[in-house]
Scaffold this motif. Structure first.
Motif, PDB file in Angstrom:
ATOM      1  N   PRO A 136       0.800  -1.235   0.000  1.00  0.00           N
ATOM      2  CA  PRO A 136       0.000   0.000   0.000  1.00  0.00           C
ATOM      3  C   PRO A 136       0.830   1.281   0.000  1.00  0.00           C
ATOM      4  O   PRO A 136       0.340   2.337  -0.430  1.00  0.00           O
ATOM      5  N   LEU A 137       2.070   1.205   0.471  1.00  0.00           N
ATOM      6  CA  LEU A 137       2.925   2.393   0.485  1.00  0.00           C
ATOM      7  C   LEU A 137       3.226   2.897  -0.920  1.00  0.00           C
ATOM      8  O   LEU A 137       3.600   4.054  -1.110  1.00  0.00           O
ATOM      9  N   PHE A 138       3.041   2.040  -1.925  1.00  0.00           N
ATOM     10  CA  PHE A 138       3.423   2.378  -3.295  1.00  0.00           C
ATOM     11  C   PHE A 138       2.214   2.577  -4.214  1.00  0.00           C
ATOM     12  O   PHE A 138       2.384   2.784  -5.407  1.00  0.00           O
ATOM     13  N   ARG A 139       1.015   2.562  -3.651  1.00  0.00           N
ATOM     14  CA  ARG A 139      -0.177   2.578  -4.502  1.00  0.00           C
ATOM     15  C   ARG A 139      -0.398   3.917  -5.205  1.00  0.00           C
ATOM     16  O   ARG A 139      -1.094   3.966  -6.216  1.00  0.00           O
ATOM     17  N   LYS A 140       0.192   4.995  -4.689  1.00  0.00           N
ATOM     18  CA  LYS A 140       0.000   6.315  -5.303  1.00  0.00           C
ATOM     19  C   LYS A 140       1.122   6.677  -6.276  1.00  0.00           C
ATOM     20  O   LYS A 140       1.084   7.738  -6.887  1.00  0.00           O
ATOM     21  N   LEU A 146       6.797   3.172 -10.642  1.00  0.00           N
ATOM     22  CA  LEU A 146       6.629   1.772 -10.244  1.00  0.00           C
ATOM     23  C   LEU A 146       7.549   0.852 -11.040  1.00  0.00           C
ATOM     24  O   LEU A 146       8.213  -0.024 -10.481  1.00  0.00           O
ATOM     25  N   LEU A 147       7.597   1.047 -12.352  1.00  0.00           N
ATOM     26  CA  LEU A 147       8.399   0.175 -13.209  1.00  0.00           C
ATOM     27  C   LEU A 147       9.897   0.374 -12.963  1.00  0.00           C
ATOM     28  O   LEU A 147      10.669  -0.592 -12.972  1.00  0.00           O
ATOM     29  N   ILE A 235       8.640  -7.755  -8.343  1.00  0.00           N
ATOM     30  CA  ILE A 235       7.639  -8.410  -9.203  1.00  0.00           C
ATOM     31  C   ILE A 235       6.232  -8.057  -8.731  1.00  0.00           C
ATOM     32  O   ILE A 235       5.318  -7.894  -9.549  1.00  0.00           O
ATOM     33  N   PHE A 236       6.030  -7.939  -7.415  1.00  0.00           N
ATOM     34  CA  PHE A 236       4.749  -7.435  -6.902  1.00  0.00           C
ATOM     35  C   PHE A 236       4.387  -6.109  -7.576  1.00  0.00           C
ATOM     36  O   PHE A 236       3.246  -5.889  -7.986  1.00  0.00           O
ATOM     37  N   LEU A 237       5.371  -5.205  -7.650  1.00  0.00           N
ATOM     38  CA  LEU A 237       5.108  -3.877  -8.210  1.00  0.00           C
ATOM     39  C   LEU A 237       4.752  -3.955  -9.692  1.00  0.00           C
ATOM     40  O   LEU A 237       3.873  -3.220 -10.163  1.00  0.00           O
TER      41      LEU A 237
END
Length: 414
Positions: A136-140, A146-147, A235-237
């Protein structure tokens, strides 16, 4: 009007995701069998003593090239997509998605801890739950960010292991020393004899429990030493990015992307995976400088080849409009958690001394047909199960505990 959180409904499922999950659990079993069967613990001399050598060795190399790491990569990718679905679906309904997400992860954490401590040391669920807490820390973050982050995380083991070589450090040593101490207390040999400990004539319940007592420490020592955590999270990201763009639901709009992933995935992935196999079998790992070749080839081979497999299935799916034999794998993917845990129970029964005890006595030539047999039974059973039930048994329990509401597991006859 109050809107309550609810799981993805049956008519909202995207079949290609279930097909890919069904494919992933086959590859995970093909990889995990190296541990269940005892092959992964055996010395070269012990392997060569089996009557099916050198064919066993050839299959072992094929496993390193085409299986090793490729399917936990696919599973991690699908986990990231699943997070995006929970997030986007509940946000669109005006529900705080994080409450549901963290509750779902907490249940998975408990299941994974039970699997790791009580059944098998090779569990992956606990690691997924722990790393998932950070998603969730990276959802924004933007798509580009992200890539970039994902790429850096996937390649980060190269830098980490360069530092380990310079410092002559082996990450995870502390946990390994704890594991060795537990083994000494329980009378497990610390020399080559440990490879046969679970599989010697007369080995049974006590040997299995002794083995499991130190298993968690060996497992997380290996996870740290192999830099598994940044790779999985990267890989999650990528999965979260693909889910946010809803690529899985609009495959026909991404044909060019899928073709590029297939082409370059095979072009890069196959030769580098062969390089990985060559340097894996030389038994020179970090902090030996030659171990950097293992790290490099793993970092640049696993993700490309995994995505090439994934893109190939997706392109065939689009070409046939979903009317393909791959559809048979979808029910197995719908109950992937149940099938994953059942693979553990079946393999313990077949290979450990508490059951039939085939472990340590046969190589890949004989145990891979057993793997294929288990998987075919799981596919057939899963297809039968969903004729009468809405969810797999573990999936139903997971959803009940997550959403706190009664969801009928048995289909209602119309």
């Amino acid at each position: 009007m109050t809107v309550n959180a609810s799981p993805v409904q049956l008519n909202e499922r995207v079949d290609i995701l279930d097909v890919l999950r069904g494919f992933a659990i086959l590859g995970i079993l093909l990889d995990n069998i190296m541990g269940f069967s005892g092959w992964g613990f055996m010395t070269m001399a012990q392997r060569e003593a089996l009557p099916t050598w050198p064919a066993d060795g050839l299959l072992g190399i094929c496993e390193l090239v085409f299986v090793n790491g490729k399917f936990y990569t696919l599973f991690s990718f699908l986990f990231g997509i699943g997070f995006s679905i929970i997030l986007l679906r509940n946000e669109q309904r005006g529900i705080n998605p994080l409450k549901i997400f963290y509750r779902r992860l907490f249940i998975l954490l408990l299941i994974g801890a039970g699997h790791l401590l009580l059944l098998w040391e090779g569990d992956i669920l606990l690691l997924y739950a722990l790393l998932g807490l950070l998603l969730p820390l990276f959802r924004k973050y933007s798509d580009k960010t992200l890539l970039i982050l994902a790429g850096l995380l996937i390649l980060s083991p190269i830098l980490i292991d360069c530092i380990n070589v310079l410092l002559h450090n082996k990450s995870g040593d502390y946990l390994e020393s704890i594991a060795i101490g537990i083994d000494k207390k329980n009378g497990i040999p610390t020399d080559d004899g440990y490879a046969k400990y679970l599989y010697n004539p007369g080995s049974g319940w006590n040997e299995w429990r002794n083995w499991q007592e130190s298993g968690w420490a060996y497992r997380y020592s290996y996870i740290i030493h192999s830099n598994r955590m940044p790779k999985v999270f990267g890989i999650f990201l990528i999965g979260f990015y693909a889910g946010r763009k809803m690529i899985y639901a609009q495959l026909q709009n991404h044909i060019n992307l899928l073709k590029k992933l297939r082409r370059w995935g095979f072009i890069i992935g196959i030769p580098t995976s062969i390089g990985l196999a060559i340097f894996e079998i030389d038994d020179r790992g970090i902090p030996n400088p030659w171990g950097l070749l293992d790290t490099f080839f793993y970092a640049v081979s696993v993700v490309p080849l995994s995505f090439a497999f994934t893109a190939s299935i997706c392109l065939h799916w689009v070409k046939t409009n979903g009317n393909t034999w791959w559809r048979w794998l979808a029910p197995a993917g719908r109950m992937a958690l149940t099938n994953y845990l059942m693979q553990t129970i079946l393999c313990i029964t077949i290979f450990y001394g508490v059951g039939i005890g085939l472990g340590g006595r046969i190589g890949p030539v004989l145990f891979y047909p057993i793997v294929i047999g288990i998987y075919i039974l799981q596919v057939l059973y899963s297809n039968w199960w969903f004729r009468y039930f809405n969810y797999g048994p573990m999936e139903w329990i997971w959803r009940q505990l997550t959403y706190g509401k009664q969801m009928p597991i048995v289909k209602v006859k119309e």
